[in-house]
Design a protein around this motif. Structure first.
Motif, PDB file in Angstrom:
ATOM      1  N   ARG A  55      40.777  31.701  56.367  1.00 59.92           N
ATOM      2  CA  ARG A  55      39.916  31.074  55.366  1.00 59.92           C
ATOM      3  C   ARG A  55      39.842  31.933  54.113  1.00 59.92           C
ATOM      4  N   SER A  56      40.069  31.324  52.963  1.00 63.57           N
ATOM      5  CA  SER A  56      39.967  32.014  51.684  1.00 63.57           C
ATOM      6  C   SER A  56      38.856  31.351  50.872  1.00 63.57           C
ATOM      7  N   ARG A  57      38.018  32.188  50.252  1.00 66.16           N
ATOM      8  CA  ARG A  57      36.949  31.628  49.421  1.00 66.16           C
ATOM      9  C   ARG A  57      36.545  32.621  48.355  1.00 66.16           C
ATOM     10  N   LEU A  58      35.843  32.120  47.359  1.00 69.80           N
ATOM     11  CA  LEU A  58      35.330  32.958  46.287  1.00 69.80           C
ATOM     12  C   LEU A  58      33.903  33.356  46.629  1.00 69.80           C
ATOM     13  N   VAL A  59      33.605  34.652  46.477  1.00 71.91           N
ATOM     14  CA  VAL A  59      32.254  35.153  46.747  1.00 71.91           C
ATOM     15  C   VAL A  59      31.857  36.102  45.619  1.00 71.91           C
ATOM     16  N   THR A  60      30.559  36.266  45.433  1.00 72.97           N
ATOM     17  CA  THR A  60      30.074  37.221  44.437  1.00 72.97           C
ATOM     18  C   THR A  60      30.015  38.597  45.076  1.00 72.97           C
ATOM     19  N   ALA A  61      30.672  39.547  44.449  1.00 69.61           N
ATOM     20  CA  ALA A  61      30.812  40.890  45.019  1.00 69.61           C
ATOM     21  C   ALA A  61      29.524  41.698  44.959  1.00 69.61           C
ATOM     22  N   CYS A  62      28.618  41.358  44.057  1.00 72.09           N
ATOM     23  CA  CYS A  62      27.401  42.162  43.897  1.00 72.09           C
ATOM     24  C   CYS A  62      26.422  41.991  45.038  1.00 72.09           C
ATOM     25  N   ASN A  63      26.487  40.874  45.758  1.00 68.22           N
ATOM     26  CA  ASN A  63      25.504  40.656  46.816  1.00 68.22           C
ATOM     27  C   ASN A  63      26.113  40.179  48.133  1.00 68.22           C
ATOM     28  N   TYR A  64      27.439  40.234  48.260  1.00 66.64           N
ATOM     29  CA  TYR A  64      28.071  39.796  49.503  1.00 66.64           C
ATOM     30  C   TYR A  64      28.315  41.002  50.407  1.00 66.64           C
ATOM     31  N   PRO A  65      27.638  41.060  51.563  1.00 67.24           N
ATOM     32  CA  PRO A  65      27.819  42.214  52.454  1.00 67.24           C
ATOM     33  C   PRO A  65      29.097  42.095  53.276  1.00 67.24           C
ATOM     34  N   LEU A  66      29.771  43.207  53.460  1.00 67.58           N
ATOM     35  CA  LEU A  66      30.963  43.239  54.300  1.00 67.58           C
ATOM     36  C   LEU A  66      30.514  43.435  55.741  1.00 67.58           C
ATOM     37  N   ARG A  67      30.819  42.469  56.596  1.00 74.06           N
ATOM     38  CA  ARG A  67      30.352  42.516  57.984  1.00 74.06           C
ATOM     39  C   ARG A  67      31.479  42.569  59.000  1.00 74.06           C
ATOM     40  N   GLY A  68      32.660  42.191  58.601  1.00 77.53           N
ATOM     41  CA  GLY A  68      33.768  42.137  59.544  1.00 77.53           C
ATOM     42  C   GLY A  68      35.086  42.285  58.830  1.00 77.53           C
ATOM     43  N   ASP A  69      36.168  42.015  59.535  1.00 75.60           N
ATOM     44  CA  ASP A  69      37.496  42.104  58.933  1.00 75.60           C
ATOM     45  C   ASP A  69      37.573  41.204  57.707  1.00 75.60           C
ATOM     46  N   ALA A  70      38.114  41.741  56.636  1.00 73.54           N
ATOM     47  CA  ALA A  70      38.232  40.962  55.402  1.00 73.54           C
ATOM     48  C   ALA A  70      39.332  41.533  54.525  1.00 73.54           C
ATOM     49  N   GLU A  71      39.980  40.657  53.803  1.00 78.02           N
ATOM     50  CA  GLU A  71      40.930  41.058  52.769  1.00 78.02           C
ATOM     51  C   GLU A  71      40.369  40.558  51.450  1.00 78.02           C
ATOM     52  N   ILE A  72      40.241  41.474  50.494  1.00 75.80           N
ATOM     53  CA  ILE A  72      39.593  41.147  49.227  1.00 75.80           C
ATOM     54  C   ILE A  72      40.587  41.311  48.088  1.00 75.80           C
ATOM     55  N   HIS A  73      40.637  40.292  47.232  1.00 73.71           N
ATOM     56  CA  HIS A  73      41.475  40.343  46.034  1.00 73.71           C
ATOM     57  C   HIS A  73      40.539  40.321  44.830  1.00 73.71           C
ATOM     58  N   THR A  74      40.648  41.338  43.978  1.00 74.23           N
ATOM     59  CA  THR A  74      39.733  41.438  42.837  1.00 74.23           C
ATOM     60  C   THR A  74      40.357  41.068  41.508  1.00 74.23           C
ATOM     61  N   ASP A  75      41.678  40.904  41.475  1.00 74.63           N
ATOM     62  CA  ASP A  75      42.336  40.656  40.190  1.00 74.63           C
ATOM     63  C   ASP A  75      43.553  39.750  40.388  1.00 74.63           C
ATOM     64  N   THR A  76      43.299  38.461  40.433  1.00 73.17           N
ATOM     65  CA  THR A  76      44.372  37.478  40.541  1.00 73.17           C
ATOM     66  C   THR A  76      44.353  36.618  39.278  1.00 73.17           C
ATOM     67  N   PRO A  77      45.415  35.897  38.989  1.00 75.97           N
ATOM     68  CA  PRO A  77      45.405  35.025  37.800  1.00 75.97           C
ATOM     69  C   PRO A  77      44.232  34.046  37.802  1.00 75.97           C
ATOM     70  N   MET A  78      43.904  33.473  38.962  1.00 73.51           N
ATOM     71  CA  MET A  78      42.794  32.533  39.040  1.00 73.51           C
ATOM     72  C   MET A  78      41.471  33.226  38.712  1.00 73.51           C
ATOM     73  N   LEU A  79      41.257  34.437  39.255  1.00 74.34           N
ATOM     74  CA  LEU A  79      40.018  35.164  38.982  1.00 74.34           C
ATOM     75  C   LEU A  79      39.918  35.576  37.521  1.00 74.34           C
ATOM     76  N   ARG A  80      41.032  36.024  36.932  1.00 74.66           N
ATOM     77  CA  ARG A  80      41.020  36.399  35.506  1.00 74.66           C
ATOM     78  C   ARG A  80      40.652  35.202  34.636  1.00 74.66           C
ATOM     79  N   GLN A  81      41.201  34.031  34.951  1.00 76.84           N
ATOM     80  CA  GLN A  81      40.897  32.820  34.175  1.00 76.84           C
ATOM     81  C   GLN A  81      39.422  32.443  34.343  1.00 76.84           C
TER      82      GLN A  81
END
Length: 110
Positions: A55-81
């Motif tokens: 499952r891939s989704r957009l989350v706000t990094a300032c208040n999203y707690p890391l609780r389990g295995d996760a892969e995070i992308h911080t700079d993709t073309p979609m995020l930059r746009q």
């Protein structure tokens, strides 16, 4: 727990994505900490793409707690746009904000 941010493995859990990024001295766009601003995810400037399992989704990094295995992308073309649009909208409401002017320079205007 396995946390991967932009291809690098991290060992922090129980913290928000922004807290982990700051500890690893990674630059992540955010309006925090600023006077009058709280980590509620309202401005959405810190949004990241997070993959948990299949499952891939957009989350706000300032208040999203890391609780389990996760892969995070911080700079993709979609995020930059998305950031460009958000920064432009916020700058139209607060045209004298130095923070937003800096982010606008970094991400460019549309």
């Amino acid at each position: 727990m396995k946390i991967i941010m932009d291809g690098k493995r991290l060992r922090r859990a129980g913290q928000t994505i922004v807290e982990v990024a700051r500890r690893k001295r990674r630059v992540h766009p955010t309006l925090l900490p600023r006077p009058g601003a709280r980590a509620g995810g309202h401005c959405r400037v810190c949004t990241v793409e997070m993959v948990e399992g299949r499952r891939s989704r957009l989350v706000t990094a300032c208040n999203y707690p890391l609780r389990g295995d996760a892969e995070i992308h911080t700079d993709t073309p979609m995020l930059r746009q998305n950031r460009k649009v958000l920064i432009e909208l916020l700058a139209s409401r607060c045209p004298n904000s130095e923070v937003l002017k800096g982010l606008a320079e970094r991400y460019g205007r549309i």
